[in-house]
Design an enzyme around this catalytic site. Structure first.
Site, PDB file in Angstrom:
ATOM      1  N   ALA A 277       0.853  -1.183   0.000  1.00 44.86           N
ATOM      2  CA  ALA A 277       0.000   0.000   0.000  1.00 44.86           C
ATOM      3  C   ALA A 277       0.887   1.229   0.000  1.00 44.86           C
ATOM      4  O   ALA A 277       2.103   1.142   0.164  1.00 44.86           O
ATOM      5  CB  ALA A 277      -0.934   0.005   1.211  1.00 44.86           C
ATOM      6  N   GLU A 279       0.966   5.468   1.364  1.00 37.54           N
ATOM      7  CA  GLU A 279       0.368   6.376   2.342  1.00 37.54           C
ATOM      8  C   GLU A 279       0.078   7.769   1.823  1.00 37.54           C
ATOM      9  O   GLU A 279      -0.017   8.715   2.613  1.00 37.54           O
ATOM     10  CB  GLU A 279       1.281   6.492   3.571  1.00 37.54           C
ATOM     11  CG  GLU A 279       2.569   7.281   3.355  1.00 37.54           C
ATOM     12  CD  GLU A 279       3.774   6.451   2.951  1.00 37.54           C
ATOM     13  OE1 GLU A 279       4.906   6.924   3.104  1.00 37.54           O
ATOM     14  OE2 GLU A 279       3.556   5.308   2.482  1.00 37.54           O
ATOM     15  N   HIS A 312      -0.637   0.684   9.354  1.00 40.60           N
ATOM     16  CA  HIS A 312       0.670   1.200   8.946  1.00 40.60           C
ATOM     17  C   HIS A 312       0.518   2.440   8.073  1.00 40.60           C
ATOM     18  O   HIS A 312       1.152   3.477   8.334  1.00 40.60           O
ATOM     19  CB  HIS A 312       1.435   0.115   8.192  1.00 40.60           C
ATOM     20  CG  HIS A 312       2.789   0.528   7.714  1.00 40.60           C
ATOM     21  ND1 HIS A 312       3.933   0.272   8.426  1.00 40.60           N
ATOM     22  CD2 HIS A 312       3.183   1.192   6.596  1.00 40.60           C
ATOM     23  CE1 HIS A 312       4.970   0.759   7.768  1.00 40.60           C
ATOM     24  NE2 HIS A 312       4.539   1.329   6.644  1.00 40.60           N
ATOM     25  N   GLU A 313      -0.308   2.338   7.042  1.00 34.13           N
ATOM     26  CA  GLU A 313      -0.447   3.481   6.129  1.00 34.13           C
ATOM     27  C   GLU A 313      -1.119   4.663   6.820  1.00 34.13           C
ATOM     28  O   GLU A 313      -0.762   5.823   6.568  1.00 34.13           O
ATOM     29  CB  GLU A 313      -1.220   3.069   4.873  1.00 34.13           C
ATOM     30  CG  GLU A 313      -0.643   1.888   4.117  1.00 34.13           C
ATOM     31  CD  GLU A 313       0.845   2.006   3.813  1.00 34.13           C
ATOM     32  OE1 GLU A 313       1.344   3.128   3.641  1.00 34.13           O
ATOM     33  OE2 GLU A 313       1.516   0.957   3.759  1.00 34.13           O
TER      34      GLU A 313
END
Length: 874
Positions: A277, A279, A312-313
């Site tokens: 992914a 961010e 996380h993102e």
């Protein structure tokens, strides 16, 4: 006006250049605002940029502006509204140089690019008819000419024009600020991001997408709209992503004091994506594998990964976006710290000991081989040719361990104060590793000068424990040499330890020693019985422990260590040593008796008698190392010895524990409606770990029954995977049934590709080659390439490392084919042979030849060239 024809064209460079941290200088020009207008078309997208540029302080007035740009068709250049003289423009394959510029000016550039032809998946490209961008690390230069570096922070406004029917959804960073019709059935959407950001965080999406909406109220009472965009048929698979996001938002407020700062948070699921992914500020773009989930199509592990990656993102909004990195050498600053944050989030959502086990297993399997081979580099490297090649386990996972060590050294309160100071001090700026560590120093009052060596030095310290004749205990540290760094200074290493009574198993002492010298003593309290020592509790530092302990002492720790991570670690290491001994790699006296004792100790973990028993932990104890895990511990790798030894020990343990395994399997079964939450996922994990061992022991019927009767993907996949690793007749039937059932779901089919890649059959490579032509495979989709070729090279030791070298020739052939379309993906796959120097001599020569063939190929991307030459370098 097309200025490229008239511009001065610079000669092409023969070889890729090395970028060095020591050469860093601030940007000569700054760009305060960026106004972008996109006219989207698959074959030819027109991008018009309007930049407010100013010369940096102290930069000579005659210094040219050098902009990055790759695969762009330059249409026009204007400065302050006037056409720029063509004799002041120099263009080459990677840049656009403009000479004779004023101190401040407005620069307008019009370019064209071809998203449909962009198979590298960097910049602006198409995925299943949807426009998508990927700009980290250096993709923005494939969209328009720009100062494409992370220390140039600008405020962006974006207008996107496209065909209304084909692309009704048009998204960019920030908040929506307007929309209007355009001629010829087209429309325009406008976006504004109020926060300065580097170009790598820019994002754009255009397509025919369904939107799933929700909302979140921040701690200060602000309303945030949540929107998840997916293909229409996947609209019912976004619930867990939204749930994970809202939990992550609340956790970051409570744990790190960080609140979200825009009116809207968006996630888009994309099928063709090189990463997990991205961010991008306010508009996260995700690999669809990490968004879409339902009980029928996703396993518990899939749900866990979605939860982790979503967090996380989102956490990057502060550790990466609000505070970004000054240059790409600081990548571990944003990634390592954010990985640590998502690990802590997952630990709070699930079992903290099991989460730590999973984090360390990933470190051991991915990062430790980097430390031990030709790809060794510091968490903050000092040079690179292609920055894409440094999105490594060392940067991410070892970077996370450095943040964890700081917490171990400073304590929770001081660490939180340090992170608060870091965010507050550097908000809206591009920071460095030194800035992060200085904030920790200032908040705690600790001198972390020696700790900084972790960021600057490659390799992994080895900690030796010695018992002197007089009873004294000493800990010593030594870091083996790595390329270009023969001598290693002592590092600052926090080592948590405990001592247990050899007879009673009772805890008799514990503590934390800060190892800063090459040798330091450890003093224990007086005790009445012999102590059994347990070091690196919770894996308090990313080091290798050299400590010879008897089997009896290790079994004591299996039974009594209060640190659940170390209880698992000693179990894992016994699995490892017994497997290597059975394969003839090492020697253990009375091996059969030792395996029997080990099986008995494992049986205790299955009993469920402990009131604090954690079934997810028991599952981890049963799993043991994979064949690729075992290979890391061999001075000379012989795949046949490793695979055969592991299989023999697993079969022996399964035979010894057949009754307890069946009992635990049935005890953990449940008829409750499926939930991915930890209270259900843990028992399922134990049930399916028992299943895997039973199949390894020859009982395939239990897996066949579960595959037929499973009511969720976790159980169906566990049974099918267990059968896929066997060589019985049930294997092919199970795989065929699974494929026919799920052939229309691309993400589920990726599991099937991975299982086929694990074939134990002698002709497995022929099956892999046939699958390259199968309807389920798509060489332009990174997920499918990783599932088939990546799993084959990483996990199928016998076939990939076949003695005739066929696996290596296949590997070289595929790397070069993939490199033609997607250099980033090819460069990541080349690490499948990073341990080639440890192979037995005949295989070593064949693997080296494959690498040499890759390095000598023409044309070759700089991504693959750098990786191949590093792997071959002495």
């Amino acid at each position: 006006m097309d200025n490229r024809d008239a511009a001065i064209t610079a000669p092409k460079k023969d070889a890729p250049e090395t970028v060095r941290l020591a050469d860093y200088t601030p940007p000569p020009f700054l760009i305060d605002t960026v106004d972008l207008y996109f006219s989207l078309d698959p074959k030819q997208t027109i991008v018009t940029s309007r930049l407010a540029v100013r010369r940096g302080d102290g930069v000579p007035s005659d210094a040219p502006l050098v902009l990055n740009g790759v695969d762009l068709d330059l249409r026009a250049v204007r400065v302050d509204g006037e056409k720029f003289p063509t004799d002041c423009i120099v263009a080459d394959e990677n840049s656009l140089t403009l000479k004779g510029l004023p101190e401040t000016f407005t620069l307008e550039i019009e370019t064209a690019c071809a998203p449909e032809a962009n198979t590298a998946l960097s910049g602006l490209y198409l995925s299943n008819g949807m426009f998508c961008t990927q700009c980290e690390a250096e993709g923005f230069r494939r969209i328009t000419y720009f100062l494409d570096r992370p220390d140039v922070l600008s405020k962006y406004t974006v207008a996107i024009e496209a065909d209304r029917e084909a692309y009704p959804v048009l998204l960019a960073n920030g908040n929506p600020v307007g929309a209007e019709d355009a001629p010829n059935g087209r429309h325009v959407k406008r976006w504004e991001d109020p926060h300065p950001k580097p170009s790598y965080l820019f994002a754009l999406v255009g397509g025919d997408l369904a939107c799933v909406e929700d909302a979140f109220t921040t701690a200060s009472g602000r309303a945030v709209a949540i929107r998840i965009y997916v293909q229409h048929q996947n609209k019912d698979k976004c619930g867990y992503t939204i749930d994970s996001l809202k939990r992550a938002m609340r956790w970051d407020e409570e744990t790190f004091g960080r609140e979200y700062d825009l009116d809207i948070f968006m996630i888009v699921a994309v099928d063709h994506f090189n990463f997990g992914a991205m961010e991008n500020k306010g508009l996260n773009i995700f690999n669809s594998a990490y968004v879409l989930a339902s009980p029928q199509t996703a396993t518990d592990q899939d749900y866990e990964i979605i939860e982790s990656i979503v967090a996380h993102e989102y956490f990057h909004n502060w550790s990466g976006n609000r505070v970004t990195c000054r240059d790409w050498f600081q990548l571990c600053l944003k990634e390592g710290f954010t990985v640590f944050r998502d690990q802590e989030f997952s630990a709070d959502m699930r079992s903290r000991p099991v989460q730590r086990i999973k984090d360390v297993r990933r470190l051991w399997s991915g990062q430790f081989p980097e430390d031990d081979g030709p790809l060794a580099h510091p968490p903050r490297p000092d040079r690179y040719i292609t920055i894409d090649n440094f999105y490594t386990a060392t940067v991410y996972d070892k970077g996370a361990e450095l943040a964890r060590m700081l917490k171990n050294l400073l304590g929770e309160e001081a660490f939180r104060a340090g992170s608060d100071l870091y965010f507050d001090r550097h908000d809206g700026t591009a920071a460095t590793v030194e800035d992060f560590v200085k904030a920790m120093e200032d908040a705690s009052g600790r001198d972390l000068t020696q700790f900084r060596r972790w960021y600057e030095s490659a390799g992994r310290p080895r900690i030796a424990v010695t018992h002197e004749p007089d009873g004294a205990i000493f800990l010593t540290q030594k870091t083996p040499p790595t390329a270009g760094e023969a001598e290693k200074a002592a590092r600052h290493i926090p080592i948590k330890w405990a001592a247990y009574g050899a007879d009673s198993g009772a805890l008799i002492d514990e503590g934390l020693i800060e190892l800063t010298e090459t040798a330091q003593p450890l003093t224990l309290k007086q005790q009445g019985e012999r102590p059994v020592l347990s070091f690196l509790q919770g894996f308090s530092a990313p080091v290798t422990l050299d400590y010879e302990q008897s089997v009896a002492d290790r079994l004591t720790l299996m039974a009594h260590d209060r640190d659940r991570f170390n209880q698992w670690s000693v179990t894992f290491n016994l699995w490892r040593d017994l497997s290597l001994a059975r394969g003839g790699v090492i020697e253990i006296e009375a091996l059969d008796d030792t395996i029997a004792q080990f099986a008995e100790a494992l049986g205790a973990a299955l009993s469920g008698g402990d009131d604090n028993a954690d079934p997810a932990l028991a599952a981890e104890l049963l799993r043991g190392p994979t064949a690729s895990d075992l290979a890391q511990y061999c001075d000379v790798i012989d795949p046949d010895q490793i695979v055969d030894g592991r299989a023999a020990v697993r079969a022996a343990v399964a035979g010894a524990l057949s009754g307890p395994l069946h009992d635990a399997y049935h005890r953990m079964a449940s008829d409750a409606p499926y939930s991915p939450a930890a209270d259900q996922a843990g028992p399922r994990a134990l049930k399916n770990a028992c299943l895997a061992l039973l199949v390894a022991g020859g009982d395939s019927e239990i897996a066949e029954r579960q595959a037929r009767e499973a009511r969720n993907m976790t159980d169906e996949a566990a049974a099918t995977a267990a059968l896929a690793l066997s060589d019985g007749a049930a294997r092919e039937e199970a795989l065929e049934n699974f494929y026919q059932k799920w052939r229309t779901d691309p993400l589920v089919v990726n599991k099937w590709l991975a299982w086929r890649a694990l074939s134990p059959a002698p002709d497995a490579l022929e099956d892999i080659r046939a699958l390259l032509r199968h309807e389920a495979y798509d060489s332009t989709n990174p997920n499918k390439v990783r599932a088939l070729i990546g799993v084959f090279g990483r996990e199928n030791l016998k076939s990939f490392h076949s003695a005739d070298g066929a696996g290596y020739r296949f590997f070289a052939e595929q790397i070069l084919l993939i490199d033609e379309k997607n250099p980033q993906l090819a460069a990541r796959l080349i690490t499948l042979v990073e341990n080639w120097r440890k192979l037995e001599p005949a295989r070593q020569a064949l693997a080296k030849q494959a690498l040499e063939d890759i390095a000598a190929a023409k044309p070759l991307s700089s991504n693959v060239y750098e990786m191949a030459t590093r792997l071959l370098k002495n």
